[in-house]
Design an enzyme around this catalytic site. Sequence first.
Site: not given
Ligand code: MSP
Length: 663
Positions: A23, A26, A131, A134, A148, A151, A300, A303
Site C-alpha cells: 500500500h 510501503h 502482540c 507486531c 498494543c 494494533h 490509520k 483493511k
Molecule cells: N517485516 C517487518 C519489517 C522487518 S525489517 C527487518 C515489518 N513489515 S511491514 O510490512 O509491517 O512494514 C512496515 C514498514 O512499512 C514501515 O516501517 C514503513 O516502512 C512501511 N509502512 C507501512 N505502513 C505505513 C504507513 N501508513 N505510513 C508510512 N510507512 C508505513 O514491519
Amino acid sequence: MGKNSQDSFYITTPIYYVNAEPHIGHAYTTIVADVIARFYRLSGFDTFFLTGTDEHGNKVVEAAEKSGETVKTYVDRISQIFKETWPKINIKHDYFVRTTDKNHKDTVSKILSQVYAKGDIYFSEYEGKYCIGCERFYTDTELLNGKCPIHLAEPKIISEENYFFRMSNYQEWLINYIKSNPDFIRPERYRNEVIAFLREPLEDLCISRPKTRLSWGIPLPFDDNYVTYVWFDALINYISALGYPDGDLFKKFWPVAQHIIAKDILKPHGIFWPCMLKAAGIEPYQHLNVHGYWNVNMGKMSKSLGNIVKPMDLATKYGLDAFRYFLLRDMVFGLDSDFTEESLVKRFNSDLANDLGNLISRSMNMVVKYFDGKLKPSSQFKEEDIRLQDASYRVVEEYKDMMKEFTFHKALIIVWELIGKANKYIDTMKPWSLATQNQERLNTVLNAVTEVIKIVSVLLWPFMPHTAEKIQHQLGLGIVGEKLPLNSVKKWGEMQRVRPLSKAAALFPRVEHDRELTPPSLGSKKIKEQDLKEDKKKGFSSGMAGPKVGEKVKEEPGLISLEDFQQLDIRVGTIKEADTIPGSKKLLKLVVDIGEERTIVAGMAAYYQTNDLINKQVIVIANLVPVTLMGVESRGMILAAEDEKGVYLLIPDKESKPGSKIR
Ligand code: MSP
C-alpha cells in the site's frame, strides 16, 4: 569493484510482511530509498539498494490459512506481488531478499551459532504479553491502556520455555554508542525516543518459538525443537543479502549501511539490531533514518476500515512521477502526514502543471519560435544573468546537503524556488520584446533559461526520472538521465546538445479532482451506495456524506454549488501587449501572461489607453471556450467591475506571480 567504501552507498527498506499487499505506506518507504539511491548514483557513488519480503512468523501463517493456500504457495504469491510492484513505480533496487531464501536461512543459523557460542543465548521460562500483529512481547509501560499501541489490540499472555538473547549485556554499550554518534538514529526525535527507552533496564530478548506452536521458521541450529523468532531472523536480511561474512558486497557496503524504516519498527532497529550486531562482532550500521506514518483522514489505514490507498491506482490515475513527487514533497521526513487525494491534485496543479510545466513550455516555445530550436552557445552573460547563475549554483550545493540529511521536502522547496526565479527572470527579461529588438541578447537570455532548466532537470531526476529525462530530451542533450551526473551541472555553457531544442506536449496537463469517483479517504475505491447510507445513519458530515453518486443536490434558484465554482480556472495575469482592433471602437486585443501567453479580446477600448495597460496585473478566467471577435480568437476573459461611470479592471492587491490561482 575498484572503488572503496568511501565512494559507496548502501540503502535498505524494511522487508515487508507478506500478510498484505503493498500500500501507499510501503510505497513511500521504497520510493524514498529509490530517490536517495538515485541521488547517490547521480553523485558518482557505487550504490546498493536492498528491499525484500519477511516471510516467517505467526502473522504470515494466519494470513495463509485465511487464504486457503499452503504457507509456501501463499508466501511465494504475495512476495511476487511486491517484487512486481516496485519496477512498475520505477524503483530500481539491486537485490530483492526473501527470508525463505536458502542463503538467508544459512546466515541466520551462522549468526545464532556465533552468538550462542559466545554465551549470549540462554534457555529459560518466560511469561509475557505478546502482540501477534507486531510479533513481539510488550512491557507494561509500552502498552497503551493495556493494549498494543500499534494494533490497539489486547496482547495475549504467553508463558513458555524459550531461548533468550542477553540484550541487557549491551545496554551500556548502546547508550554510549548513540551518545557518541549523534546522527546514528535520525531525525533527532527518534534518537531521543530510543535514549528514553534505554533509561529503563533492557530486558533480554526471547528469540525462539517452540515448533509445537509455530513450525514456519528457521530452526535454531542448537535445538531443533525451536524455530527462530521472526525479528531475529528478519533483521539479519541486511547482511545476508550482502553475502556476510566473506562476500565482496558485504565488505564494500556494510561499512556505509543506512536503513530506512517508519516509526512503527524503531525498537527492533534502534535497539535489537545494534545489540545483535555487537554480539556477533559486526560493526553497527551507519544511520537509521526514521520516517512518520501516512494516515488517511487523520486515522490509520487498515483493511477493515476499507481505506487502504493502493500505490498503483494513484500512479495510474495521476502519472507515476506526479505520485512520487507528491509523496516526497508532502511528507516532512520524520513526521506523520495525512493523505488526501485533494492535496495530491492541488500539488499537481500548482507545482507541476503551473510552475514547472509553464517554465518548460514557455521556454521551449520561445526557443522554437525565435530560433527554430537552434540556440547558439553564449558567454555574453550580464549581471542579471550571473545572478541567476549564482542562485542556481547555490541551490545545487544546498540540495546536496538536504538530500544527505533526508530532508527531501526542503530539497524540493529550494528547487521550486529556483523554478520561480527562472520564471521571474523570463518575466523581467521579456524575451518577446527582445525578439524584435536584439536577437543577440535574446539568444543569451534563452541560453540562461535553458541552463537553469537543465540544472532543475538533473536535481529532479532522483524524484521524477521520466519527467527529467523528457525535459533533457527537449533540451536536445546528448547524455540524459543517470548519465548526466550531479557534478556536471555547475557549469553553464557546457551543454552537450546533439539536436535542436524541441517543444513537446505539456508535461503535466492540469487535472481536476474527480470527487464523484474518488472519495477523499478511499484512494481509488468507488463509493458504494451502501457506504453512503451507512454514513448517513452515522450522521457523518464529511465529504463522504454528500449526495450519492449521480444524485442531484436540492437546488435553490440562483445558487451554484462549490463544485461548479471550482470548475472555473481563475488566474492572475500580466498584460504584455495591448493593441486596438481595426474596425472596432470597443475591443482591444491583449496578450496576457497567465503562466503561459494568451490572446484575450476585452471590451475596454473606451476606458483604457493601450499604453496604460502594459504590465498591469489582471484577473483572468482561463478555461472559457475560445470565441472569435472581429476576426481575433479570444482565449479567456479579463474580469472588470462596471458601474454607471465606467469599467474598472480588477487587480490583485500585491504583485502576484502570473498564473497564480484565485481561490
Ligand atoms: N517485516 C517487518 C519489517 C522487518 S525489517 C527487518 C515489518 N513489515 S511491514 O510490512 O509491517 O512494514 C512496515 C514498514 O512499512 C514501515 O516501517 C514503513 O516502512 C512501511 N509502512 C507501512 N505502513 C505505513 C504507513 N501508513 N505510513 C508510512 N510507512 C508505513 O514491519
